[in-house]
Design a protein around this motif. Sequence first.
Motif, PDB file in Angstrom:
ATOM      1  N   GLU A 143      34.209  19.297  33.179  1.00 31.79           N
ATOM      2  CA  GLU A 143      34.726  18.223  32.327  1.00 31.79           C
ATOM      3  C   GLU A 143      33.976  18.120  31.004  1.00 31.79           C
ATOM      4  N   SER A 144      32.666  18.342  31.019  1.00 29.29           N
ATOM      5  CA  SER A 144      31.879  18.178  29.798  1.00 29.29           C
ATOM      6  C   SER A 144      32.214  19.251  28.755  1.00 29.29           C
ATOM      7  N   ASN A 145      32.474  20.477  29.188  1.00 34.86           N
ATOM      8  CA  ASN A 145      32.829  21.558  28.262  1.00 34.86           C
ATOM      9  C   ASN A 145      34.333  21.706  28.068  1.00 34.86           C
ATOM     10  N   LYS A 146      35.109  20.999  28.896  1.00 35.85           N
ATOM     11  CA  LYS A 146      36.574  21.108  28.888  1.00 35.85           C
ATOM     12  C   LYS A 146      37.013  22.561  29.056  1.00 35.85           C
ATOM     13  N   SER A 147      36.306  23.267  29.928  1.00 33.22           N
ATOM     14  CA  SER A 147      36.654  24.656  30.199  1.00 33.22           C
ATOM     15  C   SER A 147      36.508  24.927  31.686  1.00 33.22           C
ATOM     16  N   GLY A 148      37.099  25.999  32.105  1.00 30.94           N
ATOM     17  CA  GLY A 148      37.029  26.359  33.517  1.00 30.94           C
ATOM     18  C   GLY A 148      37.382  27.810  33.737  1.00 30.94           C
ATOM     19  N   LYS A 149      37.454  28.152  35.009  1.00 27.83           N
ATOM     20  CA  LYS A 149      37.782  29.521  35.390  1.00 27.83           C
ATOM     21  C   LYS A 149      38.606  29.458  36.661  1.00 27.83           C
ATOM     22  N   PHE A 150      39.670  30.256  36.717  1.00 21.39           N
ATOM     23  CA  PHE A 150      40.372  30.388  37.977  1.00 21.39           C
ATOM     24  C   PHE A 150      40.378  31.848  38.389  1.00 21.39           C
ATOM     25  N   SER A 151      40.340  32.042  39.703  1.00 21.25           N
ATOM     26  CA  SER A 151      40.247  33.376  40.287  1.00 21.25           C
ATOM     27  C   SER A 151      41.405  33.586  41.245  1.00 21.25           C
ATOM     28  N   ILE A 152      42.038  34.740  41.124  1.00 23.97           N
ATOM     29  CA  ILE A 152      43.138  35.096  42.010  1.00 23.97           C
ATOM     30  C   ILE A 152      42.732  36.339  42.783  1.00 23.97           C
ATOM     31  N   ASN A 153      42.904  36.275  44.091  1.00 24.95           N
ATOM     32  CA  ASN A 153      42.611  37.416  44.940  1.00 24.95           C
ATOM     33  C   ASN A 153      43.920  38.143  45.238  1.00 24.95           C
ATOM     34  N   TYR A 154      43.968  39.424  44.867  1.00 24.68           N
ATOM     35  CA  TYR A 154      45.104  40.286  45.181  1.00 24.68           C
ATOM     36  C   TYR A 154      44.624  41.272  46.247  1.00 24.68           C
ATOM     37  N   PRO A 155      44.671  40.886  47.542  1.00 23.72           N
ATOM     38  CA  PRO A 155      44.138  41.771  48.585  1.00 23.72           C
ATOM     39  C   PRO A 155      44.990  43.035  48.731  1.00 23.72           C
ATOM     40  N   TYR A 156      44.331  44.113  49.111  1.00 25.38           N
ATOM     41  CA  TYR A 156      45.023  45.372  49.359  1.00 25.38           C
ATOM     42  C   TYR A 156      44.321  46.084  50.503  1.00 25.38           C
ATOM     43  N   THR A 157      44.992  47.083  51.043  1.00 29.47           N
ATOM     44  CA  THR A 157      44.430  47.852  52.151  1.00 29.47           C
ATOM     45  C   THR A 157      44.217  49.289  51.694  1.00 29.47           C
ATOM     46  N   GLU A 158      43.005  49.784  51.931  1.00 28.45           N
ATOM     47  CA  GLU A 158      42.670  51.163  51.573  1.00 28.45           C
ATOM     48  C   GLU A 158      42.072  51.842  52.798  1.00 28.45           C
ATOM     49  N   ASN A 159      42.728  52.889  53.248  1.00 34.98           N
ATOM     50  CA  ASN A 159      42.306  53.625  54.450  1.00 34.98           C
ATOM     51  C   ASN A 159      42.153  52.693  55.649  1.00 34.98           C
ATOM     52  N   GLY A 160      43.071  51.744  55.785  1.00 33.52           N
ATOM     53  CA  GLY A 160      43.052  50.823  56.911  1.00 33.52           C
ATOM     54  C   GLY A 160      42.053  49.691  56.787  1.00 33.52           C
ATOM     55  N   VAL A 161      41.339  49.624  55.666  1.00 38.14           N
ATOM     56  CA  VAL A 161      40.346  48.575  55.464  1.00 38.14           C
ATOM     57  C   VAL A 161      40.882  47.595  54.412  1.00 38.14           C
ATOM     58  N   LYS A 162      40.884  46.312  54.781  1.00 41.52           N
ATOM     59  CA  LYS A 162      41.353  45.296  53.845  1.00 41.52           C
ATOM     60  C   LYS A 162      40.268  45.016  52.810  1.00 41.52           C
ATOM     61  N   LYS A 163      40.657  45.082  51.531  1.00 43.17           N
ATOM     62  CA  LYS A 163      39.720  44.839  50.434  1.00 43.17           C
ATOM     63  C   LYS A 163      40.280  43.771  49.516  1.00 43.17           C
ATOM     64  N   ASP A 164      39.377  43.129  48.806  1.00 45.01           N
ATOM     65  CA  ASP A 164      39.767  42.088  47.861  1.00 45.01           C
ATOM     66  C   ASP A 164      39.729  42.633  46.437  1.00 45.01           C
ATOM     67  N   ASN A 165      40.709  42.234  45.657  1.00 47.47           N
ATOM     68  CA  ASN A 165      40.742  42.555  44.237  1.00 47.47           C
ATOM     69  C   ASN A 165      40.855  41.222  43.496  1.00 47.47           C
TER      70      ASN A 165
END
Length: 158
Positions: free
Chosen positions: A112-134
């Motif tokens: 609120e003091s800086n009137k700024s923020g950050k949002f994060s989106i996770n686009y999960p994917y699977t590589e070689n049967g292992v679930k990973k986060d992007n």
Amino acid sequence: MAKKNNSNKTLIISIVSAVVGIGLLIGSYFIGYNVAKNELHPVASEDSYVQNAKIVGVYKRSYYNNYNKSVDSYAIFREDGTCKYIEAIKTELSTTVDFNDRSQDCTYTYDESNKSGKFSINYPYTENGVKKDNITDYNFTFNYGSLMIGGASYGKIQ
């Protein structure tokens, strides 16, 4: 004549009394129904609070893309720290956007003091049967009712 006038008064009084009695009966039913409806609701659990979190703001940006097609972009922020971001959707499809859809793994923080923020989106994917986060991060600022994501300005619609 006096006798006829007296019977008319009795008839009018009995009709008015019947209408008032029926009105009181119907009114008490609805009053009792509304009181019971308002008092007998289940206690909300934390999960239902998260599912029913109030939307803090819905922001929209309309522009033309590189192919000269009209495109809309949306940012939706909820009071529980979750969000939804749609980078580009055809304008004719934007009427079907569900602001309450919670399928996107998106969270935000706001200072609120800086009137700024950050949002994060996770686009999960699977590589070689292992679930990973992007995870993709977006910085935003909020001034005078306008949301800025990068260099793009979004106007509040809700």
